[in-house]
Structure formats: C-alpha cells, structure tokens
Enzyme design. Structure first.
Site, mmCIF file in Angstrom:
data_model
loop_
_atom_site.group_PDB
_atom_site.id
_atom_site.type_symbol
_atom_site.label_atom_id
_atom_site.label_comp_id
_atom_site.label_asym_id
_atom_site.label_seq_id
_atom_site.Cartn_x
_atom_site.Cartn_y
_atom_site.Cartn_z
ATOM 1 N N ASP A 286 -6.639 -1.777 1.281
ATOM 2 C CA ASP A 286 -7.267 -0.851 2.211
ATOM 3 C C ASP A 286 -7.833 -1.567 3.434
ATOM 4 O OD1 ASP A 286 -7.889 1.768 3.129
ATOM 5 O OD2 ASP A 286 -9.935 1.692 2.015
ATOM 6 N N ASP B 245 -10.017 -0.906 6.853
ATOM 7 C CA ASP B 245 -10.497 0.051 7.832
ATOM 8 C C ASP B 245 -11.209 -0.623 8.927
ATOM 9 O OD1 ASP B 245 -9.923 2.250 6.069
ATOM 10 O OD2 ASP B 245 -11.649 1.987 4.674
ATOM 11 N N ARG C 295 0.806 -1.132 -0.163
ATOM 12 C CA ARG C 295 0.021 0.131 0.201
ATOM 13 C C ARG C 295 0.880 1.109 0.015
ATOM 14 N NH1 ARG C 295 -5.154 1.994 2.010
ATOM 15 N NH2 ARG C 295 -5.099 4.154 1.199
ATOM 16 N N ARG D 150 -5.162 1.249 -4.912
ATOM 17 C CA ARG D 150 -4.456 0.616 -3.949
ATOM 18 C C ARG D 150 -4.587 -0.707 -3.783
ATOM 19 N NH1 ARG D 150 -9.000 3.257 -0.493
ATOM 20 N NH2 ARG D 150 -9.043 4.646 -1.979
#
Length: 185
Positions: free
Chosen positions: A95, A97, A83, A92
């Site tokens: 990711d 989260d 990343r 990307r």
C-alpha cells in the site's frame, strides 16, 4: 523539484523485505529520487482485524512529477508488487499513500487528496514520518510530532529489527545526497 512524503505498508507476502525493495525502486521513477527512509514499524491492523500485523514506513522523495503523475506511479508500483483490492482495509502486499506534497492542499479529486485525509489520525504513519522529518507540519492540523504525542496508541507502533535491517536501511539512505543521518545509522 518538489518534496513528497509517501507511506508504505503491507502485511502479506514478506512485507518487510518488500518495503525495503520498494524503497530501492523509488530512484527508478522518472525525475524522482529517494531522500530519506524511515525505519520499519510493526502495527496491528486497523478496521478489518482478522489479518496479520502490518509493516509500515515513510519515505521522503524529491520529484519533478506532478502529484497526479506521482500518484499514478505509486499505483503502478502497487500493481507490480501484486496489490489486489478485494476487501477494504484488508490484507495487501503493498500500500503506497501520498501523504504530503510540498505544502499543497488538494481535495478536488477523491482519488488524490493531499494531505492524506487520515494522516493526522494514524500513529502508524506519524511515527515514521516524525522519525525522518521531526519538524513536519501537516497543513490544517499543525506539528506532526505534537499530534503524535497526543495519540493513545503511539506505543503500539513498534520499530522492528531483524538481521541486516539496519544495513539495508543504511544503503538506502546513502542512495541520495543529503540523507539525514539517524542515531542508529
């Protein structure tokens, strides 16, 4: 032990295979194990549109890590998977989260806001979240399934299938105890 929901996404460098590989790595985090893994979903990019579609998923982890420590581990995983942050909302490899952590609401640190500040607005995250936790409640927003029903773009989040995908998901679901059976598992 706490329960944490984590969103996974990527759109370059073989994102579907990468997301499945990352799902398999969660058990290697300290005091953490994968409890549930959603299907993979294809969605159009949000914001910066001149890029490939994204592949998205959500997992449920059981962890002894604090939210800060878990976020640190997630950022380290992103780095290990190549990343690079050049363009906001840009392409990307990975990711990750932190969406929800138990029922906590954390907003004192801009680097760690829980629930994720845009979770209630994103059908590409709510769809896999509701798949693995149909009764999920988002603090301050209500039932995730009810929020998803009201989204006009929810039909644009498409479950993807490719040879071996279901086999890979079934293996991941068997890694932890108490994995929720799925209709297609």
């Amino acid at each position: 032990m706490s329960r944490a929901f984590v969103a996974l996404g990527g759109n370059v460098g073989g994102p579907a295979a990468r997301l499945l590989a990352v799902m398999g790595e969660f058990d290697s985090l300290p005091h953490t194990r994968l409890l549930r893994a959603s299907s993979l979903y294809r969605t159009a990019p949000v914001g910066y549109a001149d890029q490939p579609d994204f592949i998205n998923a959500v997992v449920l982890l059981e962890t002894g890590l604090s939210p800060d420590a878990l976020m640190g581990e997630l950022l380290a995983m992103e780095t290990r998977h190549g990343r690079v942050r050049h363009v906001r909302n840009g392409p990307r490899t990975l990711d990750l989260d932190l969406l929800l952590y138990d029922g906590l609401v954390l907003d004192g640190d801009p680097a760690l806001i829980v629930p994720h500040p845009r979770l209630h607005l994103r059908s590409f995250v709510l769809t896999p979240l509701v798949e693995i936790e149909p009764e999920c409640v988002l603090p301050g927003h209500g039932q995730a399934a009810s929020l998803l029903e009201r989204m006009t773009d929810r039909d644009e989040v498409r479950r993807i299938d490719f040879p071996g995908l279901d086999d890979g998901l079934q293996v991941l679901r068997r890694l932890g105890q108490g994995l929720r059976p799925h209709a297609y598992a």
